[in-house]
Design an enzyme around this catalytic site. Sequence first.
Site, short mmCIF file in Angstrom:
data_model
loop_
_atom_site.label_atom_id
_atom_site.label_comp_id
_atom_site.label_asym_id
_atom_site.label_seq_id
_atom_site.Cartn_x
_atom_site.Cartn_y
_atom_site.Cartn_z
N LYS A 143 0.83 -1.20 0.00
CA LYS A 143 0.00 0.00 0.00
C LYS A 143 0.87 1.26 0.00
O LYS A 143 0.61 2.20 -0.74
CB LYS A 143 -0.93 0.00 1.21
CG LYS A 143 -1.90 1.18 1.25
CD LYS A 143 -2.71 1.23 2.53
CE LYS A 143 -3.67 0.10 2.65
NZ LYS A 143 -4.56 0.24 3.84
N GLY A 166 -4.62 -4.75 5.57
CA GLY A 166 -3.90 -5.71 4.74
C GLY A 166 -4.46 -7.12 4.80
O GLY A 166 -4.62 -7.78 3.78
N ARG A 167 -4.80 -7.58 5.99
CA ARG A 167 -5.27 -8.96 6.13
C ARG A 167 -6.72 -9.12 5.66
O ARG A 167 -7.25 -10.23 5.67
CB ARG A 167 -5.10 -9.43 7.57
CG ARG A 167 -5.77 -8.56 8.61
CD ARG A 167 -5.24 -8.89 10.00
NE ARG A 167 -5.77 -8.04 11.05
CZ ARG A 167 -5.29 -6.83 11.33
NH1 ARG A 167 -4.29 -6.33 10.63
NH2 ARG A 167 -5.80 -6.11 12.32
N HIS A 189 -1.14 -37.93 10.81
CA HIS A 189 0.12 -38.67 10.93
C HIS A 189 1.23 -37.76 11.46
O HIS A 189 2.42 -38.05 11.28
CB HIS A 189 0.51 -39.28 9.58
CG HIS A 189 -0.48 -40.29 9.10
ND1 HIS A 189 -0.35 -41.63 9.37
CD2 HIS A 189 -1.64 -40.15 8.41
CE1 HIS A 189 -1.39 -42.29 8.84
NE2 HIS A 189 -2.18 -41.40 8.26
N GLU A 209 10.58 -5.65 3.11
CA GLU A 209 10.73 -6.98 2.51
C GLU A 209 10.24 -6.97 1.05
O GLU A 209 10.90 -7.50 0.15
CB GLU A 209 9.95 -8.02 3.31
CG GLU A 209 10.40 -8.19 4.75
CD GLU A 209 9.58 -7.35 5.72
OE1 GLU A 209 9.53 -7.72 6.89
OE2 GLU A 209 8.99 -6.33 5.28
N GLU A 223 -3.28 -11.40 14.40
CA GLU A 223 -2.92 -9.99 14.21
C GLU A 223 -4.09 -9.09 14.59
O GLU A 223 -3.90 -7.96 15.04
CB GLU A 223 -2.50 -9.74 12.76
CG GLU A 223 -1.82 -8.38 12.56
CD GLU A 223 -1.13 -8.27 11.21
OE1 GLU A 223 0.07 -8.59 11.12
OE2 GLU A 223 -1.79 -7.85 10.24
N LYS A 272 9.91 -3.99 13.29
CA LYS A 272 10.34 -3.31 12.06
C LYS A 272 11.35 -2.20 12.38
O LYS A 272 12.36 -2.04 11.70
CB LYS A 272 9.12 -2.70 11.35
CG LYS A 272 8.20 -3.68 10.66
CD LYS A 272 7.09 -2.90 9.97
CE LYS A 272 6.15 -3.81 9.21
NZ LYS A 272 5.07 -3.03 8.53
#
Length: 533
Positions: free
Chosen positions: A195, A253-254, A370, A201, A339, A498
Site C-alpha cells: 500500500k 492488509g489482512r 500422521h 521486505e 494480528e 520493524k
Amino acid sequence: MWSTLKSLAADTEGRKIIDLFENPGRAAEFSATFDHFLFDFSKTNIDDTALAALLDLAENAGVAQKREAMFAGRKINETEGRAVLHTALRNLDGAPVNVDGVDVMPEVLDTLARMESFATEVRDGTFTGQGGAITDVVNIGIGGSDLGPVMAYRALSPYADGPRVHYVSNVDGADIADTLRGLDATTTLVIVASKTFTTIETMTNARTARAWMSDKVSDPAAQFAALSSATDKTGDFGIASERVFGFEDWVGGRYSVWGPIGLSLMIGIGAEAFRAFLRGGQSMDRHFQTAEFAENLPVLLALVGIWHNQVLGHATRAVLPYDNRLVRLPAYLQQLEMESNGKSVAMDGTTLDYHSGPVVWGEPGTNGQHAFYQLIHQGTRVVPCEFLVAAEGHEPDLAHHHQLLIANCLAQSEALMRGRSLDEAREKVKDAFEGEELERQARHRVFPGNRPSTTLIYPKLTPEVLGQIVALYEHRVFVEGVILGINSYDQWGVELGKELATALGPIVAGEESAEGKDGSTRQLVDYLRRHRA
C-alpha cells in the site's frame, strides 16, 4: 456475564460431551445452516444454558450496534481514526457506502473494472511481455498482501486457467531465487503489492526482480504492475499509472484480498470467477447482517471460540481443513485472528483482565493425522478443533478418495469426543498381554476423549463458497473483538520489530558499531560477522 459463564463452565467439569447426545435433538439444536453450509457445534460441552448466556454476552457487548457502524462506514478503528470497509470491496450491487459523507462505491467499482480490464488483457494476450504473451505472474508482497491471494489461488486451482501465478513474500533471498529460477523474464509479469510502496521486505524483493528482468529486457518496468496508493513512489519505480491499482486506508492488509491485492488471483482464475468469489463474500455479509444471533454463523463461530478460549482457558485452536487445496487456510486465519485480536489493551486504553485471541494453527487432514493429532488425542492439554470439509470434490473419477477423506474427518471429531476407556483398552490387548503388563499396555491405549470440536461442511470448494468461508471467518474475528472490547483493526505489535530491524541493518552489515545493544545482541552480531563469507 463473564462470571456467569465461568460458573457455567465449572458446572461442566466431569461431564461427558457424548452424554449430551442423550437428547436426540442435540445435533440439530446445536447446528446452524446458511445457504448450503452446515455448522455443527454439537460436539462441544455447550448446553442450552451456556448457549443462552453466550448469546446474551453478544447482545450486551453491542455486537449488533458495532456491526451496523462497520457497514455504515463509521470509524470503528478508533486508534487509527479509520473506517473498516473491506466489505465495500465485495459490494457488487453498489449500494452507497459513505465515509466522511462521500460515497466510496463509485471508486471501488471503477477500480474493480480497471482490474478486470487489465486481467483480461493479460489472459488473452493483448498485454504482452517483451518476449510474447505473459506465461507467468509473480506476486511480491508480505502479510495480507501475500497470505490472502496465495491461499485463494491454491484453493481455487481447479479454476486457474490463466498464466501460472507464483508468490514471493520472505526477504530471505531463497524465496525469490527459487521462484524466479526457470521463469522466462521476457514473458513474466511482476506485481508489487504494498500500500505504501515502502514495505522493506516487499521492496527489496521488487528491486531484485527488476534487476533479474533487466538482464533480459530493455524496459523491465513495462512488465511490472503495482498494488499501491503511493502513486509518486510507483512512478519513481517506473510503473505506468495505468498499471497501478490503489486502495484506501479503510482496507486493512489482512482483509484486502477482495480488492487490488487480489489482482494475481483474478489473472489466474479470470474476472468471472473472481466476481463469484466476491459474490460469495457479499452473501455472507448479508447473512451476518440479517440472521438472528442464534442462527448467525459468524456469531456462533465466535461464541464457540470465546467459550473455549476465554471461558475454559484453552490457549490454542486447531483449524483442520479436510481439503488439500485449503492448505494455506490455517496460515491465513492465523494472521487474521492473531494480528487482529492479539491485543492486551481494551478500546479505552485499560489493560485486559482476561486473555485475548488464541494461538491459531493447523494443517490439512489427513496429513495432520500422521503428525500432530497424537497430541490432540492423548496430550495433556485440550486443543479445540475446527474441521472443514466439502461434500463433493473436484475429481469425480477419484470419488473414492473423497469418501475416504470425509470418513477420516468425521472419525476424528467422533474419536476426540468419544475417546477410549481403560476397560476398552484392556479388551483390545487382553489376548496379547496379561497381569501387570496388560495393565501397562492398556493404559498407553487410553484416549481421554471429551475433547471439543466443530465441523463446517460446504457443498464444494467453488469461488463463491471460498468467498463465503473467508467472509465467515472475517466476521467471526469482528464479533470476538467486540465481545473482548478490543480494536481488531490495528496492528501496532508489528511496528517495534520493524523499527529495530531498520536500526540493526547497518550494524549487521558492519557499517555501524553494536555498542549500546544488549549483550546477547552484541554476541550474535559478532558471531555473524566472524562467520559470514
